[in-house]
Design a protein around this motif. Structure first.
Motif, short mmCIF file in Angstrom:
data_model
loop_
_atom_site.label_atom_id
_atom_site.label_comp_id
_atom_site.label_asym_id
_atom_site.label_seq_id
_atom_site.Cartn_x
_atom_site.Cartn_y
_atom_site.Cartn_z
N ASP A 125 0.86 -1.19 0.00
CA ASP A 125 0.00 0.00 0.00
C ASP A 125 0.89 1.23 0.00
OD1 ASP A 125 -1.92 1.96 0.38
OD2 ASP A 125 -2.20 1.52 2.52
N LYS A 126 0.65 2.14 -0.97
CA LYS A 126 1.40 3.38 -1.06
C LYS A 126 0.54 4.58 -0.67
CE LYS A 126 4.56 1.77 -4.67
NZ LYS A 126 5.11 2.03 -6.03
N GLY A 127 -0.51 4.33 0.11
CA GLY A 127 -1.41 5.40 0.49
C GLY A 127 -0.90 6.22 1.66
N ILE A 128 -1.62 7.30 1.94
CA ILE A 128 -1.21 8.25 2.99
C ILE A 128 -1.36 7.63 4.38
CG2 ILE A 128 -1.84 10.43 4.08
CD1 ILE A 128 -2.53 11.53 1.37
N ILE A 129 -2.44 6.88 4.60
CA ILE A 129 -2.73 6.38 5.95
C ILE A 129 -1.63 5.44 6.43
CG2 ILE A 129 -4.35 5.02 7.32
CD1 ILE A 129 -5.30 7.85 6.64
N ARG A 130 -1.18 4.54 5.56
CA ARG A 130 -0.10 3.63 5.96
C ARG A 130 1.16 4.41 6.33
NH1 ARG A 130 1.76 -1.69 4.94
NH2 ARG A 130 4.04 -1.81 4.82
N LEU B 288 2.68 4.33 10.24
CA LEU B 288 4.03 3.84 10.52
C LEU B 288 4.85 4.92 11.24
CD1 LEU B 288 4.87 1.93 7.21
CD2 LEU B 288 4.30 0.96 9.44
N ASP B 289 4.65 6.20 10.86
CA ASP B 289 5.35 7.28 11.55
C ASP B 289 4.89 7.37 13.00
OD1 ASP B 289 6.96 9.94 11.35
OD2 ASP B 289 5.03 10.52 12.22
N PHE B 290 3.61 7.21 13.25
CA PHE B 290 3.10 7.23 14.63
C PHE B 290 3.73 6.10 15.43
CE2 PHE B 290 0.18 5.96 17.96
CZ PHE B 290 -0.24 7.17 18.51
N TYR B 291 3.82 4.92 14.83
CA TYR B 291 4.38 3.76 15.50
C TYR B 291 5.85 4.00 15.88
CZ TYR B 291 5.72 -1.16 16.19
OH TYR B 291 6.20 -2.34 16.71
N LEU C 81 -4.88 -3.94 5.74
CA LEU C 81 -3.74 -4.41 4.95
C LEU C 81 -2.44 -4.25 5.71
CD1 LEU C 81 -2.80 -5.57 2.25
CD2 LEU C 81 -2.61 -3.24 1.37
N LEU C 82 -2.35 -3.23 6.55
CA LEU C 82 -1.15 -3.04 7.37
C LEU C 82 -0.97 -4.20 8.34
CD1 LEU C 82 1.20 -1.16 8.10
CD2 LEU C 82 -0.33 -0.01 9.70
N GLU C 83 -2.07 -4.62 8.94
CA GLU C 83 -2.06 -5.78 9.84
C GLU C 83 -3.45 -6.40 9.82
OE1 GLU C 83 -1.90 -6.59 14.58
OE2 GLU C 83 -0.37 -5.27 13.76
N ARG C 84 -3.52 -7.65 9.40
CA ARG C 84 -4.81 -8.32 9.26
C ARG C 84 -5.58 -8.28 10.58
NH1 ARG C 84 -7.01 -8.42 4.89
NH2 ARG C 84 -5.10 -9.26 3.95
#
Length: 1010
Positions: free
Chosen positions: A785-790, A794-797, A837-840
Motif C-alpha cells: 500500500d502506497k497510500g497516505i494512511i499507511r 508507521l510514523d506514529f508507530y 492491509l497493514l495488519e490483518r
C-alpha cells in the motif's frame, strides 16, 4: 414463455471456400481460436442465445465478421439466415442442491449514516447570544401541497431552438402568468430560471401550452432613451415604425407533487423532505429576481452603487445578502446574512481596460489580453442605449476596419448603392458622432458571428452587475478582505434593514401556504468554555485571557539548538548582520541557543535580471562554495513575502533537493521584539522543538486519549481559487495552466501522548474531486500500500514507543452536508482497508468530525440585559472566545455544534460549525467540545487561539506550502502561469496531473509547513 432453441453459426475463412451453415444444438459458447495468419483455413463458431432476439443477434455477428476482415460472404447473415422453426425447448433445469447445503442470503453491508445527537453539553459559563436566524411560523393546517411542473421554452422558428437565457426565460414565464392568468386559475409561480416551475395548489391541467410574443426591446435587453425626458433623433425614428417581436412557445407539464407536510419530516431530521426546502429557497430567489437582483446561488445583489467598493484592477466588491431555509431544533429558520461578490466595474470600456492592466493610456493596452478579458461581456452604447454582448475585437484599427454600407443613390429615392466605408468614418460622417481617440484603437465586435456589428470603444460602457470571473490578484484579495469586513452592529443593522425591505411575509406564495416570519433574531443560551492552561519552559505556565497569551518573559518548552546556519539575502534592503544579532539575542531570551551564522551571502547584483530559478541556483552555488559543513538551518531574506517570485523556488530547492529547513523573512524597517518572537516560534517548530504544550497534554489527563494510544488526523482537499478554472489549483497552481487539479493534504499527530506535533503528507488528485483518493493505494497484487494512511500510521508507530493507535480522531474540512455520506462510506472505508492491509484484523476505534467555515450563521453577543431582542442596542460585542452553541439553531437530529474559539479583532466573528458523524471511541458531548476547544490552542506558530482545530489548520498550511514548490519560474504565489513544466505526471484521466515532489528524507518528517 416460449424459447427458441440455441443455434450455432460457423463461418469459414475465404480460403476454405464455404460460407458456413447453421446447425441445431448448443455448440461451443465461444469462438474457436484462430491460428496465426499463414493462409490456412480457419473458422469461427458463434452461439446464439435462446433468449436473444434472432435478427438482432445475427446483425451483431455481421459487425464482428466485418471487424475481423471476413467480408466476402454472399449476403449478410441477418439476410442470409432464416429464423429457425420447430418445436420450442425449455432451458435445462438448474443443478440439484444437496440436502445438507443451506443457502445463505448475501446482504450488502449497510451504508453508514451520520450519528444522532447524544444530548447537549453542560460545561462552561452560561451566556446569551443571538443568531442571524429568523423563526418561520408554519400554518396550523399542513394539508396543502406544492406542485412541480416542467417548463419547456422554445423560439418559434424553423429549428425551434430552446431558450437558454435565464433572464429571458423569466420574462417569458412572467408574460404567461400575466396573459393567461384566468386559464391558470390565477396561480402564482416560482420559477427557477431553467426547467422548474412551482405553484401552491395544482393547475387546471397536467399539460398546458401557451404562445407568448415579446417585443425586441424586451428580448434584446434594449434600454431606449438618452438620459433626458425627450428621445433622441434615432429613438424618434424607431418610435414611428412598428416594433419587431418574436414568438415563443411554452409547454408546462406536471412533474411531481410536494406536500407541505414534508416540512415536518425535515424537522425530524429526515432527508426525505428536502424537496420542500428546495421549493421554499426557489421562492426566495424568485422574490429577489423580481427586484432586478443578480442571483448567485442563494445570494442576491442589487444594482446599488452605494454597495460597490472598488478593490482595484477594474473590479468592485458588491455587498448583497444570502438567504436560505434551515431545519433547526427550534423549528424552521430563515438564515439571512451579508454576502459579497466581485463584479466588473461598470463604466466606459476603455477606462476599465486601463485600470485592469494598470497602464497610463489606451496606447499602452495589451490588446490580445484585452480580447480574452472582454469576450462575452455585456456593454451598452452611449449614443442609443442599446445593449450587446461582446464576441471579439477587430484586428485592424477603427479607421482601417472597412465594411459595405448601403446608401441611397443621389436624386433617387428608390435605388441603393453599396459603398466601402471605415467604421470610424461611418460614425463620424454618417452618424455625426464625435470620436476623440477611437481612430487608432480596435473596434468591439458585437452581435452574432454570422452578422457581426462593429462599435468604437469610446461609445461603449460595461453594464452593471456582471461577475468578475477571472482569478483575483493578491492585491485584489487583500483589498476584498479588508473592505468586506463589518463590525457586529453594522452587520446587524444591514440585516434588519434587509428584512424590512424584502417583506418576505408579503410574498404571494408564502401567503398562500400560510408561512410567516417573526421580526426578531433567534435568542440562544450558549456557554463559554474555560481556556486551557499552557505550559512553557522552566516549569512556567500561563492562562490565556480573551484567547491570547503573552510570552515576553517565557522560554520555549523544548528549545532547539542551532550551531551551523547561514543567511542569504536576495537584494532586500536589510542589514543582515544587524538582523542576525537581534535574532540571536531574542532567541537567547526564549531559551533557543543560536550560534553566529557560518556565512552571510549577499546576492550578486549581476543576477537580478535572471529568472527566479536562475537566481536561486546562483545563490546556492555561492552558498555551497562558502560553507564547510552542511548547515542545520537557512534564513532567507527576501523583499516581500507574499508576492515574491523567489519564495517558491527557494522553498523547493531547500526542502526537496537540499534537505535543509528554511525560514523566509521580509523584515520591516524597524525590527521589533514581537516580530522576532513570531519568527522564532516558526523556526523552533521546524527544527523539532516544542514552543508550548497544554497542561493536560504535559501531564496526560485527557479523557480516553491519554489512557489509550490515539492518533489525530487533519484532512483537507484544496481546489483552485474562484476564477482559476483553467489553471491547476493549490498543488500545481503554477505548472499546468490548461488543466485543473486539486490536492489533498493529511496531517497526523505523532509522539503520543502529545498532540502538538504533526507530520504532513500532500498528494495531487483529479480536478473537482472532493473525496480524498490517495488514503489507500494498494498495489496490483494487493500486498503493498502506497497510500497516505499507511505512511502516517508507521510514523506514529516509530515516534510513539512502538505502539499502534487504538483510537483515531479524524478532523475533515471542506465538505458540505450532502457529502457526509461519501466521507463515511468512501474515505472511511479507505482508512479501514489501509489498517487491515497493514495488519490483518487491525481495526482501531474511529471518531469522525467535520469542520465547516463556509456557512452563513453568525452569532452576536448580547451586551445588555434589559433590551428587546430585535433592537440594534443589544448587538454590540463580539463573541467571547470559547463560546459554544449546541441548541436552538443546530440540526434537529444529527450531532453538531457551533464554536467560536478565537477572539475577533476586526469584523464579525465566524464560528466554526462542527458535525460529529461517527464516535466509536465513546466521547461525551462535553469531552468532544473541550477537545475541539483545546486543539484551537496548540498551533505552534501562534500566541492566540485560532478559529478552527489545529490539525485542519496544519493541513491547510501544508497544502499551501506544497503549492509554492510547484511555482513556475518567474511567477509570484497566487498568480496563474502561462508556462509549462517537465514535472513528472501521472495520467489517471485524460488530463495529466502533476505529481507532488517528494521531500528530502531529512525534512520529510519535520513540521516544514509551520
Amino acid at each position: 414463455a416460449s424459447f427458441t432453441p440455441a443455434w450455432q453459426w460457423t463461418v469459414s475463412s475465404p480460403a476454405d471456400g464455404q460460407a458456413g451453415s447453421p446447425s441445431g444444438g448448443t455448440g461451443d459458447s465461444s469462438p474457436a481460436a484462430a491460428p496465426e495468419s499463414d493462409g490456412s483455413p480457419f473458422s469461427f463458431s458463434f452461439l446464439l442465445s435462446p433468449l436473444f432476439d434472432f435478427h438482432h443477434a445475427t446483425t451483431n455477428v455481421d459487425k464482428f465478421l466485418a471487424f475481423v476482415g471476413v467480408t466476402d460472404l454472399p449476403l449478410p447473415l441477418s439476410e442470409n439466415m432464416e429464423e429457425p422453426k420447430g418445436p420450442t425447448e425449455l432451458p435445462p433445469p438448474p443443478p440439484v442442491v444437496p440436502p445438507n447445503v443451506i443457502p445463505l442470503r448475501v446482504n450488502p453491508s449497510p451504508a453508514r449514516v451520520p450519528m444522532a445527537r447524544k444530548g447537549t453539553g453542560s460545561v462552561g459559563q452560561p451566556c446569551t447570544v443571538f443568531a442571524n436566524h429568523v423563526h418561520v411560523k408554519l400554518p396550523t393546517d399542513m394539508e396543502g401541497s406544492f406542485f412541480h411542473y416542467s417548463v419547456e421554452l422554445s423560439i418559434v422558428s424553423d429549428d425551434s431552438r430552446p431558450v437558454v437565457n435565464k433572464s429571458l426565460g423569466r420574462k417569458i414565464v412572467d408574460n404567461v402568468q400575466q396573459l393567461y392568468g384566468s386559464e391558470l386559475s390565477s396561480k402564482k409561480f416560482a420559477y427557477d430560471g431553467e426547467k422548474g416551475l412551482y405553484t401552491y395548489g395544482e393547475l387546471p391541467k397536467n399539460t398546458m401550452n401557451f404562445t407568448v410574443l415579446l417585443e425586441e426591446s424586451n428580448y434584446r435587453r434594449c434600454e431606449k432613451g438618452n438620459g433626458n425626458d425627450s428621445p433622441g433623433e434615432g429613438e424618434r425614428k424607431k418610435m414611428k415604425r412598428p416594433g419587431r417581436s418574436r414568438k415563443f412557445e411554452v409547454e408546462i407539464s406536471y412533474a411531481a407533487k410536494i406536500p407541505l407536510r414534508q416540512i415536518e419530516a425535515v424537522l425530524r431530521g429526515q432527508e426525505s423532505g428536502e424537496d420542500v426546502l428546495r421549493v421554499l429557497d426557489i421562492i426566495l430567489r424568485q422574490h429577489a429576481a423580481k427586484r432586478g437582483c443578480l442571483l448567485v446561488r442563494q445570494s442576491f445583489f442589487l444594482d446599488d452603487r452605494r454597495s460597490f467598493v472598488d478593490i482595484g484592477e477594474g473590479a468592485v466588491a458588491c455587498r448583497g445578502f444570502h438567504t436560505s431555509f434551515r431545519p433547526t431544533q427550534s423549528g424552521l429558520s430563515l438564515n439571512i446574512d451579508v454576502s459579497t461578490t466581485v463584479l466588473l466595474k461598470p463604466g466606459p470600456v476603455i477606462d476599465f481596460l486601463i485600470e485592469n492592466q494598470n497602464v497610463k493610456g489606451p496606447s499602452q493596452i495589451d490588446w490580445p489580453k484585452a480580447k480574452r478579458l472582454l469576450k462575452n461581456l455585456r456593454i451598452k452604447t452611449t449614443h442609443n442605449g442599446m445593449e450587446f454582448k461582446i464576441i471579439g475585437l477587430t484586428e485592424r484599427y477603427c479607421n482601417e476596419e472597412i465594411f459595405q454600407l448601403r446608401v441611397k443613390v443621389v436624386d433617387n429615392a428608390v435605388d441603393y448603392e453599396t459603398v466601402a466605408i471605415s467604421v470610424y468614418d461611418y460614425f463620424v460622417k454618417e452618424k455625426h458622432i464625435q470620436l476623440k481617440y477611437s481612430a487608432n484603437l480596435p473596434c468591439l465586435i458585437v452581435g452574432r458571428l454570422k452578422h457581426p456589428a462593429y462599435l468604437p470603444l469610446e461609445l461603449c460602457e460595461l453594464v452593471s452587475l456582471q461577475r468578475y470571473t477571472k482569478a483575483l490578484s493578491p492585491h485584489q484579495r487583500a483589498s476584498l478582505v479588508e473592505r468586506s469586513r463589518q463590525k457586529p452592529q453594522e452587520r446587524v443593522r444591514s440585516l434588519i434593514d434587509a428584512m424590512k425591505v424584502n417583506q418576505y411575509h408579503e410574498n404571494p406564495l408564502f401567503s398562500a401556504c400560510g408561512i410567516n416570519f417573526v421580526k426578531e433574531f433567534t435568542q440562544i443560551q450558549g456557554r463559554i468554555l474555560p481556556p486551557p492552561k499552557l505550559v512553557f519552559g522552566n516549569g512556567e505556565s500561563v492562562m490565556p485571557r480573551n484567547g491570547r497569551w503573552k510570552i515576553d518573559q517565557m522560554q520555549m518548552l523544548q528549545p532547539a539548538k542551532i550551531k551551523n546556519w547561514a543567511i542569504v539575502n536576495f537584494s532586500a534592503r536589510c542589514d543582515t548582520r544587524h538582523l542576525a544579532g537581534e535574532l540571536i539575542s531574542t532567541a537567547k531570551n526564549k531559551g533557543i541557543i543560536i550560534a553566529q551564522p557560518a556565512v552571510i551571502v549577499e546576492e550578486n547584483p549581476k543576477n537580478l535580471n535572471a529568472s527566479a530559478r536562475g537566481r536561486v541556483e546562483k545563490m546556492f552555488e555561492d552558498l555551497q562554495s562558502k560553507l564547510v559543513d552542511r548547515p542545520e538551518f537557512l534564513l532567507c531574506v527576501i523583499s516581500e513575502r507574499k508576492h515574491s517570485c523567489i519564495y517558491g523556488q527557494w522553498k523547493r530547492k531547500s526542502l526537496v533537493q537540499f534537505g535543509v529547513p528554511t525560514q523566509c523573512v521580509a523584515p520591516p524597517q524597524r525590527i521589533s521584539n514581537l516580530y522576532l518572537t513570531n519568527v522564532l516560534l516558526k523556526i523552533n517548530a521546524k527544527l523539532g522543538g516544542i514552543n508550548s504544550l497544554l497542561a493536560i497534554e504535559d501531564r496526560p489527563s485527557i479523557p480516553i486519549i491519554s489512557s489509550s494510544p490515539t492518533i489525530i488526523f487533519g484532512i483537507d482537499v484544496s481546489h483552485g481559487s474562484p476564477g482559476q478554472s483553467d489553471v491547476p489549483s493549490i498543488a500545481a497552481v503554477m505548472f499546468f495552466p490548461k488543466c485543473n487539479i486539486c490536492s489533498n493534504s493529511v496531517v497526523s499527530s505523532r509522539s503520543w501522548p502529545l498532540f502538538s506535533r504533526y507530520r504532513a503528507s500532500v498528494r495531487s488528485q483529479s480536478p473537482k474531486v472532493e473525496m480524498v483518493d490517495s488514503l489507500f493505494k494498494p498495489s496490483a497484487d494487493g500486498k503493498t500500500d502506497k497510500g497516505i494512511i499507511r505512511e502516517l500510521l508507521l510514523d506514529f508507530y516509530q515516534t510513539s514507543r512502538k505502539m499502534k493507535p487504538q483510537n483515531m480522531i479524524i478532523f475533515r474540512d471542506g465538505v458540505s452536508e450532502s457529502q457526509f455520506s461519501q466521507v463515511l462510506n468512501i474515505e472511511l472505508e479507505q482508512i479501514i482497508q489501509a489498517c487491515d492491509l497493514l495488519e490483518r484484523g487491525y481495526r482501531p476505534k474511529i471518531t469522525v468530525i467535520i469542520a465547516q467555515k463556509n456557512h452563513n450563521t453568525r452569532l452576536f453577543q448580547n451586551s445588555h440585559d434589559n433590551v428587546l431582542p430585535g433592537s440594534e442596542a443589544c448587538y454590540r460585542l463580539l463573541l467571547f472566545p470559547g463560546t459554544v452553541i449546541d441548541t436552538r439553531i443546530c440540526h434537529p437530529r444529527y450531532f453538531d455544534f457551533y464554536m467560536c474559539a478565537h477572539a475577533g479583532i476586526i469584523g464579525t466573528s465566524r464560528p466554526t460549525h462542527y458535525h460529529v458523524l461517527m464516535d466509536e471511541i465513546g466521547f461525551s458531548v462535553d469531552d468532544i467540545q473541550r477537545l475541539v476547544h483545546s486543539l484551537s490552542y496548540v498551533l505552534q506558530r501562534s500566541t492566540t487561539a485560532i478559529s478552527i482545530a489545529a490539525p485542519i489548520r496544519y493541513a491547510h498550511l501544508a497544502a499551501e506550502h506544497m503549492s509554492h514548490f510547484l511555482q513556475s519560474d518567474g511567477d509570484s504565489p497566487g498568480t496563474p502561469s502561462s508556462k509549462s513544466s517537465d514535472a513528472d505526471v501521472t495520467v489517471p484521466c485524460s488530463i495529466p496531473i502533476p505529481q507532488m515532489p517528494f521531500l528530502h528524507d531529512d525534512v520529510s518528517s519535520s513540521m516544514f509547513f509551520c
